[in-house]
Design a protein around this motif. Structure first.
Motif, PDB file in Angstrom:
ATOM      1  N   ALA A 133      29.881  12.293  23.383  1.00  0.00           N
ATOM      2  CA  ALA A 133      30.743  11.838  24.474  1.00  0.00           C
ATOM      3  C   ALA A 133      31.211  10.431  24.110  1.00  0.00           C
ATOM      4  CB  ALA A 133      29.980  11.825  25.795  1.00  0.00           C
ATOM      5  N   PRO A 134      32.371  10.293  23.488  1.00  0.00           N
ATOM      6  CA  PRO A 134      32.807   8.984  22.960  1.00  0.00           C
ATOM      7  C   PRO A 134      32.875   7.879  24.010  1.00  0.00           C
ATOM      8  CG  PRO A 134      34.201  10.755  22.135  1.00  0.00           C
ATOM      9  CD  PRO A 134      33.343  11.355  23.212  1.00  0.00           C
ATOM     10  N   ASP A 135      33.127   8.261  25.260  1.00  0.00           N
ATOM     11  CA  ASP A 135      33.199   7.226  26.289  1.00  0.00           C
ATOM     12  C   ASP A 135      31.812   6.772  26.731  1.00  0.00           C
ATOM     13  OD1 ASP A 135      32.701   9.738  27.314  1.00  0.00           O
ATOM     14  OD2 ASP A 135      33.649   9.308  29.254  1.00  0.00           O
ATOM     15  N   ARG A 136      30.775   7.498  26.281  1.00  0.00           N
ATOM     16  CA  ARG A 136      29.402   7.100  26.611  1.00  0.00           C
ATOM     17  C   ARG A 136      28.540   7.166  25.349  1.00  0.00           C
ATOM     18  NH1 ARG A 136      30.635  10.744  30.506  1.00  0.00           N
ATOM     19  NH2 ARG A 136      29.158  12.255  29.655  1.00  0.00           N
ATOM     20  N   PRO A 137      28.785   6.310  24.341  1.00  0.00           N
ATOM     21  CA  PRO A 137      27.999   6.352  23.097  1.00  0.00           C
ATOM     22  C   PRO A 137      26.521   6.123  23.374  1.00  0.00           C
ATOM     23  CG  PRO A 137      29.260   4.324  23.240  1.00  0.00           C
ATOM     24  CD  PRO A 137      29.746   5.191  24.346  1.00  0.00           C
ATOM     25  N   ASP A 138      25.702   6.917  22.701  1.00  0.00           N
ATOM     26  CA  ASP A 138      24.257   6.859  22.926  1.00  0.00           C
ATOM     27  C   ASP A 138      23.573   6.416  21.640  1.00  0.00           C
ATOM     28  OD1 ASP A 138      21.728   7.156  24.026  1.00  0.00           O
ATOM     29  OD2 ASP A 138      21.633   9.306  23.541  1.00  0.00           O
ATOM     30  N   ARG A 139      22.796   5.340  21.715  1.00  0.00           N
ATOM     31  CA  ARG A 139      22.104   4.826  20.531  1.00  0.00           C
ATOM     32  C   ARG A 139      21.036   5.832  20.104  1.00  0.00           C
ATOM     33  NH1 ARG A 139      21.502  -0.210  17.727  1.00  0.00           N
ATOM     34  NH2 ARG A 139      20.198   0.283  15.950  1.00  0.00           N
ATOM     35  N   GLY A 140      21.077   6.236  18.810  1.00  0.00           N
ATOM     36  CA  GLY A 140      20.089   7.161  18.273  1.00  0.00           C
ATOM     37  C   GLY A 140      19.029   6.428  17.489  1.00  0.00           C
ATOM     38  N   GLY A 141      18.694   6.959  16.309  1.00  0.00           N
ATOM     39  CA  GLY A 141      17.651   6.362  15.495  1.00  0.00           C
ATOM     40  C   GLY A 141      18.143   5.169  14.699  1.00  0.00           C
ATOM     41  N   THR A 142      17.192   4.448  14.124  1.00  0.00           N
ATOM     42  CA  THR A 142      17.489   3.306  13.258  1.00  0.00           C
ATOM     43  C   THR A 142      16.704   3.479  11.963  1.00  0.00           C
ATOM     44  OG1 THR A 142      17.836   1.815  15.120  1.00  0.00           O
ATOM     45  CG2 THR A 142      17.353   0.805  12.989  1.00  0.00           C
ATOM     46  N   VAL A 143      17.365   3.208  10.829  1.00  0.00           N
ATOM     47  CA  VAL A 143      16.691   3.280   9.529  1.00  0.00           C
ATOM     48  C   VAL A 143      16.907   1.968   8.806  1.00  0.00           C
ATOM     49  CG1 VAL A 143      16.910   5.794   9.345  1.00  0.00           C
ATOM     50  CG2 VAL A 143      18.728   4.328   8.439  1.00  0.00           C
ATOM     51  N   LYS A 144      16.039   1.693   7.852  1.00  0.00           N
ATOM     52  CA  LYS A 144      16.142   0.454   7.069  1.00  0.00           C
ATOM     53  C   LYS A 144      16.098   0.801   5.583  1.00  0.00           C
ATOM     54  CE  LYS A 144      13.956  -2.538  10.550  1.00  0.00           C
ATOM     55  NZ  LYS A 144      15.118  -3.423  10.781  1.00  0.00           N
ATOM     56  N   ALA A 145      17.085   0.276   4.850  1.00  0.00           N
ATOM     57  CA  ALA A 145      17.149   0.508   3.407  1.00  0.00           C
ATOM     58  C   ALA A 145      16.206  -0.411   2.636  1.00  0.00           C
ATOM     59  CB  ALA A 145      18.577   0.320   2.902  1.00  0.00           C
ATOM     60  N   GLY A 146      15.852  -1.542   3.239  1.00  0.00           N
ATOM     61  CA  GLY A 146      15.003  -2.502   2.542  1.00  0.00           C
ATOM     62  C   GLY A 146      15.797  -3.510   1.738  1.00  0.00           C
ATOM     63  N   SER A 147      17.104  -3.367   1.760  1.00  0.00           N
ATOM     64  CA  SER A 147      17.996  -4.290   1.059  1.00  0.00           C
ATOM     65  C   SER A 147      19.343  -4.229   1.750  1.00  0.00           C
ATOM     66  CB  SER A 147      18.126  -3.905  -0.415  1.00  0.00           C
ATOM     67  OG  SER A 147      19.032  -4.749  -1.087  1.00  0.00           O
ATOM     68  N   SER A 148      20.080  -5.293   1.710  1.00  0.00           N
ATOM     69  CA  SER A 148      21.360  -5.365   2.404  1.00  0.00           C
ATOM     70  C   SER A 148      22.277  -4.219   1.980  1.00  0.00           C
ATOM     71  CB  SER A 148      22.041  -6.706   2.103  1.00  0.00           C
ATOM     72  OG  SER A 148      23.253  -6.819   2.818  1.00  0.00           O
ATOM     73  N   HIS A 152      30.675  13.385  15.464  1.00  0.00           N
ATOM     74  CA  HIS A 152      29.679  13.276  16.532  1.00  0.00           C
ATOM     75  C   HIS A 152      28.671  12.157  16.283  1.00  0.00           C
ATOM     76  CE1 HIS A 152      30.450  17.802  17.488  1.00  0.00           C
ATOM     77  NE2 HIS A 152      31.382  17.002  17.976  1.00  0.00           N
ATOM     78  N   THR A 153      28.626  11.631  15.067  1.00  0.00           N
ATOM     79  CA  THR A 153      27.654  10.588  14.745  1.00  0.00           C
ATOM     80  C   THR A 153      28.363   9.427  14.067  1.00  0.00           C
ATOM     81  OG1 THR A 153      25.939  12.269  14.403  1.00  0.00           O
ATOM     82  CG2 THR A 153      25.479  10.056  13.583  1.00  0.00           C
ATOM     83  N   LEU A 154      27.983   8.221  14.450  1.00  0.00           N
ATOM     84  CA  LEU A 154      28.489   7.006  13.805  1.00  0.00           C
ATOM     85  C   LEU A 154      27.309   6.255  13.217  1.00  0.00           C
ATOM     86  CD1 LEU A 154      30.748   4.837  13.300  1.00  0.00           C
ATOM     87  CD2 LEU A 154      30.033   3.825  15.488  1.00  0.00           C
ATOM     88  N   ALA A 155      27.432   5.881  11.943  1.00  0.00           N
ATOM     89  CA  ALA A 155      26.425   5.033  11.303  1.00  0.00           C
ATOM     90  C   ALA A 155      27.011   3.647  11.123  1.00  0.00           C
ATOM     91  CB  ALA A 155      26.013   5.609   9.952  1.00  0.00           C
ATOM     92  N   ALA A 156      26.224   2.625  11.459  1.00  0.00           N
ATOM     93  CA  ALA A 156      26.692   1.233  11.339  1.00  0.00           C
ATOM     94  C   ALA A 156      25.622   0.405  10.656  1.00  0.00           C
ATOM     95  CB  ALA A 156      26.997   0.662  12.713  1.00  0.00           C
ATOM     96  N   ALA A 157      26.003  -0.239   9.555  1.00  0.00           N
ATOM     97  CA  ALA A 157      25.058  -1.052   8.790  1.00  0.00           C
ATOM     98  C   ALA A 157      25.197  -2.515   9.166  1.00  0.00           C
ATOM     99  CB  ALA A 157      25.286  -0.868   7.292  1.00  0.00           C
ATOM    100  N   CYS A 158      24.080  -3.135   9.515  1.00  0.00           N
ATOM    101  CA  CYS A 158      24.068  -4.568   9.780  1.00  0.00           C
ATOM    102  C   CYS A 158      24.028  -5.312   8.440  1.00  0.00           C
ATOM    103  CB  CYS A 158      22.853  -4.940  10.619  1.00  0.00           C
ATOM    104  SG  CYS A 158      22.841  -4.165  12.262  1.00  0.00           S
ATOM    105  N   GLY A 159      24.371  -6.558   8.454  1.00  0.00           N
ATOM    106  CA  GLY A 159      24.399  -7.346   7.227  1.00  0.00           C
ATOM    107  C   GLY A 159      23.101  -8.062   6.943  1.00  0.00           C
ATOM    108  N   ASP A 160      22.008  -7.591   7.544  1.00  0.00           N
ATOM    109  CA  ASP A 160      20.735  -8.284   7.353  1.00  0.00           C
ATOM    110  C   ASP A 160      20.079  -7.881   6.045  1.00  0.00           C
ATOM    111  OD1 ASP A 160      20.302  -5.705   8.212  1.00  0.00           O
ATOM    112  OD2 ASP A 160      18.433  -6.186   9.229  1.00  0.00           O
TER     113      ASP A 160
END
Length: 531
Positions: free
Chosen positions: A40-55, A20-28
């Motif tokens: 609802a996989p056909d209507r993915p809804d953006r949830g929260g955003t977290v930052k690790a402070g390092s790539s 039910h949840t997908l996490a995606a890490a940016c390369g920043d």
């Protein structure tokens, strides 16, 4: 689906177990991780955003989907709770590891362990049973491979596979059954008389209770018990199983009513009078007396009448056992004698009368200079085992403790030196001795005939640290050992039970064709018989 990582590539994605949840890490460089609701996989809804402070290099969800782990370039694993909500929050401080970045992470299927593989070819393990008190689980695993690019646990959580950048996969067999402590070293363990509960003394001033009805799959009995503020060094159950005693570094013994182990109740006032940190506690066989001892200038052993645990009464004990510390206590099965093993300042083993408190029974047993000693009586009371820190175990004929001069058989030697614990199995057939060399090592002997003890198989070893304390389950089929790295390990000593469990898990993997390929001689003899 746009992961909303502008101008950079995604460095890792992970689905929660339920999907039910997908996490995606940016390369920043900020280590941005976006969470998406895929109910609802056909209507993915953006949830929260977290930052690790390092790539971020790798992501993993816990089996319940509530915790997210991120291995990062800053040589740390970052954790967030509430990962299945739109408001995830940091879970404690980042878990620091080697000097090189973490590039792979994984939770064990049973949810108790987090593994993180590093660019320096090491794997760090953490106990995450209690998210509020996450602790390092033993020493890092270091194999022959290169940087660890992927880690994954087997379904039973007992094997860890590590993929390396050199193209090889290392397989790690984790200890048979591990019980993580609640924080710091696990200093002591004890089984309840019915064998259904294991108590573990933790150095973070708590006691953990585990349901061991199935010793191969222990389950925590609620949150750890919180007593006083000092580290807990010793635990013991009363013979009726209704009371648990916990001795701490402040010289106090806390009593818990554990008649219902799922709902333990701390008794109001701690037992005092030891005047020094407590290293050993023991109940008399009738349960009416509790003995405690530890680090004291003259080796004091204190006794309390606990026939009514709600109103314990201080009794005369042993004011001076001859050394600065008492490391081990053991009552004879009839309760008339208390044996005490001390530190190097003592160099002796003393036997003391419980019928005339403070009176010595027979002569003291001298040990080599500057050695510490641990003691244990056999269940029939006819043998006393003394094990010293030079790795020598001596069996004494204790039929008459007033004349303890006859040795049974030759001394038993633990190769490599040191020894920290000796213990008889309740059925009297096995003596175990735990020590520390490079790894935790446990040696066992068949003492059915104590005048002719014989070794049992190869030593049991555990990679998580030096073995400190041993405890057998009441049926003698399970052996528990504490280590100095925050873990207790359980071994199933019932050979038939182990065979059945392995065969059930293998589903007949070693068939006739595999036998011809790998065994050749002797002729095929299926190890797992079909019913």
């Amino acid at each position: 689906m746009n992961l909303l990582c502008p101008d950079v590539f995604s460095r890792g994605i992970a689905f929660s177990p339920a999907g039910h949840t997908l996490a995606a890490a940016c390369g920043d460089e900020d280590g941005t991780i976006g969470l998406w609701d895929l109910t609802a996989p056909d209507r993915p809804d953006r949830g929260g955003t977290v930052k690790a402070g390092s790539s971020v290099n790798a992501l993993a969800f816990s089996p319940d989907g509530r915790t997210l782990a991120a291995g990062a370039r800053d040589s740390a694993v970052h954790l967030w709770k509430g990962a299945d909500t739109d408001r995830p929050t940091r879970l404690g401080n980042p878990l620091k590891g080697p000097t090189q970045p973490f590039i792979s992470v994984a939770f064990s299927p049973d949810g108790t362990t987090l593994a993180a593989g590093s660019a320096d070819h090491s794997i760090h393990l953490w106990n995450v049973t209690h998210p509020k008190t996450i602790t390092l689980l033993g020493r890092p695993l270091t194999g022959p491979g290169s940087q660890v690019t992927d880690v994954v646990f087997s379904p039973d959580s007992r094997t860890l596979a590590a993929g390396n950048s050199d193209g090889n996969v290392d397989l790690w067999s984790l200890p048979p059954t591990r019980i993580p402590g609640a924080g710091g070293n696990v200093a002591s363990v004890a089984f309840s008389p019915d064998g259904r509960t294991l108590a573990a003394a933790n150095q973070n001033a708590t006691v953990s209770l585990w349901n061991t009805a199935d010793p191969n799959n222990p389950v925590p009995r609620g949150e750890p018990l919180v007593g006083r503020k000092e580290a807990v060094n010793a635990v013991a159950f009363s013979p009726d199983g209704r009371t648990l005693a916990a001795g701490d570094s402040g010289g106090n013994v806390t009593l818990w009513n554990v008649a219902d182990p799922g709902r333990p109740v701390r008794l109001p006032e701690p037992l005092t009078g030891a005047d020094g940190l407590i290293l050993a506690v023991a109940f008399s066989p009738d349960g009416n007396t509790l003995a405690a001892a530890g680090d004291h200038e003259n080796g004091r052993i204190v006794l309390w009448d606990v026939s009514d645990p709600t109103e314990p009464v201080f009794e005369a004990g042993v004011s001076g056992s001859g050394g600065k510390s008492v490391l081990s206590l053991a009552f004879s099965p009839d309760g008339s004698v208390l044996a005490a093993g001390g530190d190097g300042s003592n160099g002796t083993v003393g036997l003391w009368s419980t019928e005339q408190p403070g009176a010595r029974v027979g002569k003291k047993i001298d040990q080599p200079t500057a050695t510490s000693t641990w003691v244990a009586f056999s269940p029939d009371g006819r043998t006393l085992a003394t094990g010293n820190s030079r790795g020598v175990v001596t069996l004494w004929d204790s039929t008459d403790p007033h004349h303890l001069t006859k040795r049974r058989g030759k001394p038993l030697i633990v190769p490599g030196g040191s020894l920290w614990s000796v213990e008889f199995s309740p059925d009297g057939k096995t003596l175990a001795a735990g020590g520390h060399i490079d790894n935790g090592t446990i040696h066992r002997w068949n003492v059915t005939d104590p005048d002719d003890p014989t070794p049992i198989g190869q030593p049991l070893t555990v990679e998580t640290g030096f073995v400190a304390v041993l405890a057998f389950s009441p049926d003698s089929r399970t052996l528990a050992a504490t280590t100095d790295d925050g873990v207790a390990t359980l071994w199933d000593l019932d050979v038939e039970s182990s065979i059945n469990r392995i065969c059930a898990a293998s589903s007949g993997a070693l068939g006739q064709e595999e036998w011809k390929r790998h065994v050749v001689v002797p002729p095929y003899d299926p190890p797992c018989k079909k019913s």
